[in-house]
Design a protein around this motif. Structure first.
Motif, PDB file in Angstrom:
ATOM      1  N   ILE A  30       0.869  -1.189   0.000  1.00 38.06           N
ATOM      2  CA  ILE A  30       0.000   0.000   0.000  1.00 38.06           C
ATOM      3  C   ILE A  30       0.898   1.229   0.000  1.00 38.06           C
ATOM      4  N   ARG A  31       0.783   2.048  -1.031  1.00 37.43           N
ATOM      5  CA  ARG A  31       1.631   3.243  -1.122  1.00 37.43           C
ATOM      6  C   ARG A  31       1.013   4.459  -0.463  1.00 37.43           C
ATOM      7  N   GLY A  32      -0.296   4.458  -0.316  1.00 38.90           N
ATOM      8  CA  GLY A  32      -0.941   5.605   0.297  1.00 38.90           C
ATOM      9  C   GLY A  32      -2.442   5.431   0.367  1.00 38.90           C
ATOM     10  N   VAL A  33      -3.075   6.447   0.913  1.00 37.46           N
ATOM     11  CA  VAL A  33      -4.519   6.429   1.126  1.00 37.46           C
ATOM     12  C   VAL A  33      -5.099   7.753   0.664  1.00 37.46           C
ATOM     13  N   ILE A  34      -6.252   7.693   0.033  1.00 33.23           N
ATOM     14  CA  ILE A  34      -6.998   8.903  -0.297  1.00 33.23           C
ATOM     15  C   ILE A  34      -8.292   8.871   0.505  1.00 33.23           C
ATOM     16  N   VAL A  35      -8.487   9.900   1.308  1.00 35.05           N
ATOM     17  CA  VAL A  35      -9.670  10.020   2.149  1.00 35.05           C
ATOM     18  C   VAL A  35     -10.589  11.062   1.527  1.00 35.05           C
ATOM     19  N   VAL A  36     -11.807  10.667   1.215  1.00 41.48           N
ATOM     20  CA  VAL A  36     -12.790  11.610   0.687  1.00 41.48           C
ATOM     21  C   VAL A  36     -13.552  12.191   1.878  1.00 41.48           C
ATOM     22  N   LYS A  81       0.503   9.195   7.936  1.00 42.75           N
ATOM     23  CA  LYS A  81       0.289  10.648   7.876  1.00 42.75           C
ATOM     24  C   LYS A  81       0.963  11.300   6.675  1.00 42.75           C
ATOM     25  N   ASP A  82       2.096  10.779   6.252  1.00 44.33           N
ATOM     26  CA  ASP A  82       2.786  11.348   5.090  1.00 44.33           C
ATOM     27  C   ASP A  82       2.375  10.690   3.775  1.00 44.33           C
ATOM     28  N   ARG A  83       1.494   9.690   3.879  1.00 46.79           N
ATOM     29  CA  ARG A  83       1.045   8.982   2.682  1.00 46.79           C
ATOM     30  C   ARG A  83      -0.469   9.093   2.499  1.00 46.79           C
ATOM     31  N   PRO A 133       0.718  12.974  -5.630  1.00 43.73           N
ATOM     32  CA  PRO A 133       1.464  14.233  -5.515  1.00 43.73           C
ATOM     33  C   PRO A 133       1.007  15.107  -4.344  1.00 43.73           C
ATOM     34  N   SER A 134      -0.201  14.884  -3.841  1.00 39.79           N
ATOM     35  CA  SER A 134      -0.698  15.680  -2.712  1.00 39.79           C
ATOM     36  C   SER A 134      -0.583  14.941  -1.379  1.00 39.79           C
ATOM     37  N   ALA A 135       0.254  13.910  -1.323  1.00 40.81           N
ATOM     38  CA  ALA A 135       0.412  13.129  -0.089  1.00 40.81           C
ATOM     39  C   ALA A 135       0.816  14.027   1.073  1.00 40.81           C
ATOM     40  N   GLY A 136       0.197  13.769   2.229  1.00 40.86           N
ATOM     41  CA  GLY A 136       0.472  14.549   3.426  1.00 40.86           C
ATOM     42  C   GLY A 136      -0.295  15.856   3.474  1.00 40.86           C
ATOM     43  N   LYS A 137      -1.201  16.059   2.521  1.00 47.84           N
ATOM     44  CA  LYS A 137      -1.918  17.338   2.427  1.00 47.84           C
ATOM     45  C   LYS A 137      -3.430  17.149   2.461  1.00 47.84           C
TER      46      LYS A 137
END
Length: 148
Positions: A30-36, A81-83, A133-137
């Motif tokens: 898992i490289r990251g998460v997108i939370v809607v 948190k950074d992903r 590209p918006s990881a951590g934001k």
């Protein structure tokens, strides 16, 4: 995960986020998460004018609190948190895609009040295929106005 049009107090988003934060580290690919999430959650404001945004925020207070807790579950995780990318959309709609979303700040009036689900799906897909590209934001988005 949400609860549709229900604005009663619940924590379905928060509990789902906590479950994911607990399970996801078991999957190293898992490289990251997108939370809607939603405009009005966290430090963002719903600004419409003439006090309407405050009325909307009050009406949605339980939903917005749940979204805030959902966001916090990921940003408080050392593993994610950074992903994590949190995307806070204005009111979701269907069948009026514009092909473009506008990003705006937490405490400014959004250029429009609606985000088409297809536009949001395209924005999320762009994040995924371009390695977040918006990881951590936290990014606030809304659809552009349709030209008639």
């Amino acid at each position: 995960v949400g609860n549709g049009e229900n604005v009663k107090k619940n924590n379905i988003r928060e509990e789902s986020a906590k479950a994911l934060v607990e399970v996801l580290p078991k999957y190293p690919r898992i490289r990251g998460v997108i939370v809607v999430s939603s405009t009005g959650a966290g430090t963002s404001k719903i600004i419409v004018g003439m006090g309407i945004g405050k009325l909307i925020s009050h009406h949605l207070r339980h939903v917005l609190h749940d979204h805030t807790q959902q966001e916090n579950a990921f940003f408080s995780s050392k593993d994610f948190k950074d992903r994590t990318v949190v995307v806070r959309a204005t009111a979701l709609t269907d069948d009026k895609p514009t092909g473009k979303l506008i990003e705006f700040g937490d405490t400014v009036k959004s250029p429009t009040i609606k985000t088409d689900r297809a536009d949001l799906a395209a924005w999320i897909t762009n994040q995924v295929v371009n390695d977040l590209p918006s990881a951590g934001k936290i990014v606030n988005v809304t659809s552009v106005k349709n030209k008639k």
